[in-house]
Design an enzyme around this catalytic site. Sequence first.
Site, PDB file in Angstrom:
ATOM      1  N   ARG B 103       2.695  24.327  43.426  1.00  0.00           N
ATOM      2  CA  ARG B 103       1.453  23.779  43.992  1.00  0.00           C
ATOM      3  C   ARG B 103       1.667  22.368  44.523  1.00  0.00           C
ATOM      4  NH1 ARG B 103      -1.432  24.580  47.181  1.00  0.00           N
ATOM      5  NH2 ARG B 103      -1.014  26.716  46.592  1.00  0.00           N
ATOM      6  N   LYS B 142      -6.809   4.451  59.186  1.00  0.00           N
ATOM      7  CA  LYS B 142      -7.720   5.382  58.505  1.00  0.00           C
ATOM      8  C   LYS B 142      -6.935   6.497  57.839  1.00  0.00           C
ATOM      9  CE  LYS B 142     -11.571   4.229  61.549  1.00  0.00           C
ATOM     10  NZ  LYS B 142     -12.564   4.671  62.562  1.00  0.00           N
ATOM     11  N   LYS B 174     -11.381  -7.235  65.706  1.00  0.00           N
ATOM     12  CA  LYS B 174     -12.378  -6.178  65.868  1.00  0.00           C
ATOM     13  C   LYS B 174     -13.778  -6.779  65.973  1.00  0.00           C
ATOM     14  CE  LYS B 174     -11.442  -2.252  64.257  1.00  0.00           C
ATOM     15  NZ  LYS B 174     -11.308  -1.017  63.468  1.00  0.00           N
ATOM     16  N   GLU B 202     -10.145  -5.756  70.252  1.00  0.00           N
ATOM     17  CA  GLU B 202     -11.039  -4.616  70.468  1.00  0.00           C
ATOM     18  C   GLU B 202     -12.197  -5.066  71.343  1.00  0.00           C
ATOM     19  OE1 GLU B 202     -12.252  -1.883  67.030  1.00  0.00           O
ATOM     20  OE2 GLU B 202     -14.147  -2.866  67.550  1.00  0.00           O
ATOM     21  N   ASP B 223     -13.010   0.351  72.759  1.00  0.00           N
ATOM     22  CA  ASP B 223     -13.546   1.153  71.661  1.00  0.00           C
ATOM     23  C   ASP B 223     -14.820   1.873  72.068  1.00  0.00           C
ATOM     24  OD1 ASP B 223     -13.463   2.096  68.981  1.00  0.00           O
ATOM     25  OD2 ASP B 223     -15.089   0.708  68.490  1.00  0.00           O
TER      26      ASP B 223
END
Lengths: 287, 287, 287, 287, 287, 287
Positions: B103, B142, B174, B202, B223
């Site tokens: 597994r 992410k 960002k 960004e 973005d």
Amino acid sequence: MNPAYAPTFAVREVVVRALAEDVGPLGDLTTALLPVPDAQVRAAIVARADGVLAGRQCAVEAFAQVDPSVGVVWHADDGDPVTAGRSIAIVTGPIAGILTAERTVLNLLSHLSGVATLTRRFVDALMAAAPDAGASVRDTRKTTPGLRALEKAAVRAGGGRNHRGSLSDGILVKDNHLAGLTIDVAVAKARVLYPGREIEVECDSLDQVRQAALVRADLILLDNMSPAEVATCAAWLREALYPGLIEVSGRVTVDNVGAYAVAGAKLVAVGALTHSAPILDIGLDLR
Amino acid sequence: MNPAYAPTFAVREVVVRALAEDVGPLGDLTTALLPVPDAQVRAAIVARADGVLAGRQCAVEAFAQVDPSVGVVWHADDGDPVTAGRSIAIVTGPIAGILTAERTVLNLLSHLSGVATLTRRFVDALMAAAPDAGASVRDTRKTTPGLRALEKAAVRAGGGRNHRGSLSDGILVKDNHLAGLTIDVAVAKARVLYPGREIEVECDSLDQVRQAALVRADLILLDNMSPAEVATCAAWLREALYPGLIEVSGRVTVDNVGAYAVAGAKLVAVGALTHSAPILDIGLDLR
Amino acid sequence: MNPAYAPTFAVREVVVRALAEDVGPLGDLTTALLPVPDAQVRAAIVARADGVLAGRQCAVEAFAQVDPSVGVVWHADDGDPVTAGRSIAIVTGPIAGILTAERTVLNLLSHLSGVATLTRRFVDALMAAAPDAGASVRDTRKTTPGLRALEKAAVRAGGGRNHRGSLSDGILVKDNHLAGLTIDVAVAKARVLYPGREIEVECDSLDQVRQAALVRADLILLDNMSPAEVATCAAWLREALYPGLIEVSGRVTVDNVGAYAVAGAKLVAVGALTHSAPILDIGLDLR
Amino acid sequence: MNPAYAPTFAVREVVVRALAEDVGPLGDLTTALLPVPDAQVRAAIVARADGVLAGRQCAVEAFAQVDPSVGVVWHADDGDPVTAGRSIAIVTGPIAGILTAERTVLNLLSHLSGVATLTRRFVDALMAAAPDAGASVRDTRKTTPGLRALEKAAVRAGGGRNHRGSLSDGILVKDNHLAGLTIDVAVAKARVLYPGREIEVECDSLDQVRQAALVRADLILLDNMSPAEVATCAAWLREALYPGLIEVSGRVTVDNVGAYAVAGAKLVAVGALTHSAPILDIGLDLR
Amino acid sequence: MNPAYAPTFAVREVVVRALAEDVGPLGDLTTALLPVPDAQVRAAIVARADGVLAGRQCAVEAFAQVDPSVGVVWHADDGDPVTAGRSIAIVTGPIAGILTAERTVLNLLSHLSGVATLTRRFVDALMAAAPDAGASVRDTRKTTPGLRALEKAAVRAGGGRNHRGSLSDGILVKDNHLAGLTIDVAVAKARVLYPGREIEVECDSLDQVRQAALVRADLILLDNMSPAEVATCAAWLREALYPGLIEVSGRVTVDNVGAYAVAGAKLVAVGALTHSAPILDIGLDLR
Amino acid sequence: MNPAYAPTFAVREVVVRALAEDVGPLGDLTTALLPVPDAQVRAAIVARADGVLAGRQCAVEAFAQVDPSVGVVWHADDGDPVTAGRSIAIVTGPIAGILTAERTVLNLLSHLSGVATLTRRFVDALMAAAPDAGASVRDTRKTTPGLRALEKAAVRAGGGRNHRGSLSDGILVKDNHLAGLTIDVAVAKARVLYPGREIEVECDSLDQVRQAALVRADLILLDNMSPAEVATCAAWLREALYPGLIEVSGRVTVDNVGAYAVAGAKLVAVGALTHSAPILDIGLDLR
């Protein structure tokens, strides 16, 4: 203490690792450009899609590890529904700490809420189709390595039940075991070695179902059968006065999960809950 | 040494954790029922769907940690295509060791191959639509907590490129940073503090694009724009003789990834590669 | 948040390890002789030489881990100058906790302040000789194993810049790579595989400099050259309108660092900052 | 088993940490550019200055962790002298593994050999000045956090002796303890609580020496005294028939270490051995 | 700071491990059934037999790790006697947290108090039989793996003394060493290599005792001798004006420990203190 | 693969910790005195009392970690009886490695064999008194912190069965839970939340037994009852056609364990197996 929470030690371990991995040796280069890193700001954690929340403890822990002065006020707890565009929590504190923790917080919240959300979809579909069947959705051991405790907690947040935590806490005789073992020997030996523990046998055919029922396995796992095949097995088991539980796995989708419950399954195991759930999109908006 | 391999230390760490988590304190209760645990068997690791392999090192390490006498002969390496029903590897050794590791091996292989497979779909779609654009698909931060190094390696196996490994190894200004910082200050300060490092900004609007281009950010990340909006920005940048790279993120799907490249993006960042890839179904069949 | 601080996770990890190592299994045998271990005392952390402070977070963390009731009031922060005989901080709390933590606190403070101090000497020498060159001092990967994040933070405290955090976050083609690779292939391949990342090429000769400039490496590292040789290369590069940065390494001392900047280096890499900095002598005096 | 080797567990722990830190999440970007990563090469580990070797186990472990197929043949062992320009070892194996491990190997070898080399300089100076004094050079607890076991082994490689491994394994009453304790109480209490353990008392004055001798401390540590002051104390102790050992610390340099031995010190503690040793420059040359 | 406390880092490490082990991946299934998990309750930690307390820090740490809102008020500290039926501490807080931590708290308290209690029995027996002998009971390295620091602290709580913390902090030449070493060489070499450290020699016969005394070993360990044999050796040593300490080990019981002291042993080493102490029965009663 | 073996990861983790703890930072000072540390020797691991072996894997792992060239040939496996004076294994290799590992090997072997031996005594007593009762001896969660997996394996080696591995893998409603919960609610809720898992209820009185039987708890744990009280409960349960298992705990000794089985218990839980087993004395004799 929400029963959908994961054990504290698991939350801490995962967050330590996640932050170390995301911050890296030189620290957050971009945030270090801020002229006033300690400027107090207010941010909202916002759902960008409908779903079910999970992972709140992880978010709390991640902010605390980066900067204990960051405060979080929650509008939802694990297991609660969240709505696209609505804030899940309000975060206040120094901008630098919030931005450095942001991605780790969101990665955990969105992954775990994704698991909870998919679980809820299966649970809802099952309940819609078979409200009185008394059936449940279960997870499997097909979890993301390193995140089992958290993903299993997210399944609980979504309304699902947990199957085994590990190979140590349940007997499940699968097809590959039968290469070296017969069902009757497996169950008989397990009764002696593991008194008081549930014994489950995976069956691919009615013939195996008969063998497992004969030796009174506590659960019979019907693997890769259609709802119709499950109904046939269930009918046979009912006639045989089999007192255990019927579980199904393989081929289960949101569309047919109810049909499996109608067909007689009390437990529907869905590996996808943890191995293939897309994230629930969650963002952090500075106000 | 396949360049799509993850660093050895990361493989070891993840596998130790995954095995401890999956085996648990009492060991594999079911496998312990086998009358001849050391019986030599032969098993195939088989793809149950078409896709791209990743995670081979993890499988090798997991078998070795459980039982060093298990041998594995591979028919494919990370980055190779695999076909439903065809065997990826042949495993030989004591049945108990193989079943106890099964597994963990499959969870790692199927998760990482899922990432590689989704990446390849994006790469193929991009190349089909814009074969001469010289554009690439990139991952993001992410990633699944605890698995960054492995997932980023799987993206490479799928033909994608890696964005930042952590907040330490790249500047990306960002929207949330702009709450406390202007683009020109950010870039100017970063040039001084981080000489020789790429600086990416960004941008949500053409106005921001102009600011970023003016201060010669090395990369501009558009973005949440449509391909048409990207084309507009790209046209402006071309006129402005902007020498840097255009990256896009947000809203990208397999269907529109090519359109973004056509519109002028050299890099297409896709968070879903690592946060929402379903597994590639891979099983282990005892022969 | 001082940008010269190291990431919190790194501080915690190093301090846990350092304390376990220094306290040992039986605890602090000598301090256990004190008749009143909880007697409140006041102590000063005192510089015994002039220098630059670094490692304040480590000291805070070490006292907190040994005894959270110990309080520290600081008179200087990382990056501030400290003067022989002047107190850096006042520590108050139970004598036992302070004495048990003392050596760990001082080992960290004096080692990291040693790095910051040596960095500042290089920075000051460079600025004195070439105030308008816009050049910086950089560290290397020649850090003490286990302390990279902290030493790189100390370099920032001393006014230096950080080179790569690890092999993952920058391409630097060195002489040994050229045993299996040519400069043009290396740069071309890196442009494709690592879009948006700086590419640096180490050159030992003007010939290599020409090759690297031709393929537009982002940085050229002139290794083991005299200032005069650097000036020759820089002149050639200026004529060739090379837009990248010139870095030098090897043979750099406090005495000649300015000459390298005058010769045209924008970055001066000094391994000694982290591999050979003597400590800044810092003591703890009970009042 | 060379007695100058560090315990195996310590070597492994440090190397795991050092490699993870140096390789980073994306692996060695530069080495991944090599067209034939498995090309067999031969490299020499070469001293670029004269000194004493230490850390050989670390080099072996680091190569093995990166690529077990790398072989190393050694021309020197820990404690052996090495000469500028002469090879210490020959390394053979795949170029990629060797280059990825290179910096970690060299950081460890050069730091630890630096410690051994500085130790040997002190030892040689002491022996030259006082060949018949029967005196030794000792380290202190002023070691680099996380590297104590390795640095203390390097001191042994340089011919020095080890003082305490930690606060658990020796009583040393220092000036700060005397803020809450008198010498006679300290020694008396220690005799009872720690039977059979050496008790050492740090003394700043002849008066303290008298007190310590009166209560028969096993060792007297004369701190921050000149050789002449040490001689005075030693004379007094000789008259008092003090049977213990005299140690000195503080102010010791390579130039005066012999004078301290001549003055009567049997042990000379030098913090600089571990806190301020510059590296021994060691490189790796591909052939 | 009670000198019978273990180092904080050791307490934390053991408790983290113990809780992870006892709680497991799915959390406390039974406690999760409570309808009001946050209901405030009051519980007593109660001794069910007479003994000596040890491990209080562990209990504090375990409750804090599970739920920081749990409060504990102590009626006894490590080293204090506890009486069957009397409460050691009162615990207040949410029922869920208290019950989840209960077993880990009790496992640590009862094991460590078991060690302290057995130690006290040996100490009391020794003092009763030989009140003026100035003899002590010591532990050995025969501790439970992973718990050395805590068990050695529990021995101190019971009134015993600690022998070596590890192989690093004391020389003890045992019978197996003499397969490759003579007593005189061992002691002579140790004097040179480990100046200022105690040297102990294990002797099985008067002949060995003579050898060890001749070379002035600091301690002589008489192994597996009867009190009468010890008396013989002690008499010989007294005549020989041996200035060191006599320790005995092997065959020591609560019944004869005093006889060994009477016979001349100053130190009585008892492995059973840590390897065979039954627990002190301690329970937690909800009020 | 002996089913009495512990999971490999647990063995490795415990041995790493045990060796680090026992060797310490400076290494084995005494063994370092040997003039020929690599001299090949032969040693026997010898039982000094009769008992049952457990922990063989730990011994193998400990020697391998200290010196992979040490070889061990075993005359017994976990679960086999060993006889006082007979050798369990022959160890060959360099004297230094064998002596440095000796205490860690013996601490693990003697502790775990102590657990196995005590378990066997309970099992034998039960079988002698009630050979046909089909009853078993079980362990509890009262294990030594950090050693649960190994101690539970040792119980299996002794012929006992394992109860829960952790709070995650079984429901056991104990007296303290009943402060916030009734038996019927507990069982009903557990059936829903934990389908397919055994539910056990601890009962102190016949009244509680009736409640538990009424709601069909899978196991009833009779706590702190005499055999006669157990017989009363068992008779009532037999009349009530209770299909589950009766377990007893508290007050069980080797002398009365059979009486409990005769009285109707199918499972006898004995905390002492793991919390109070004295070691089995095992030594290492150099030949």
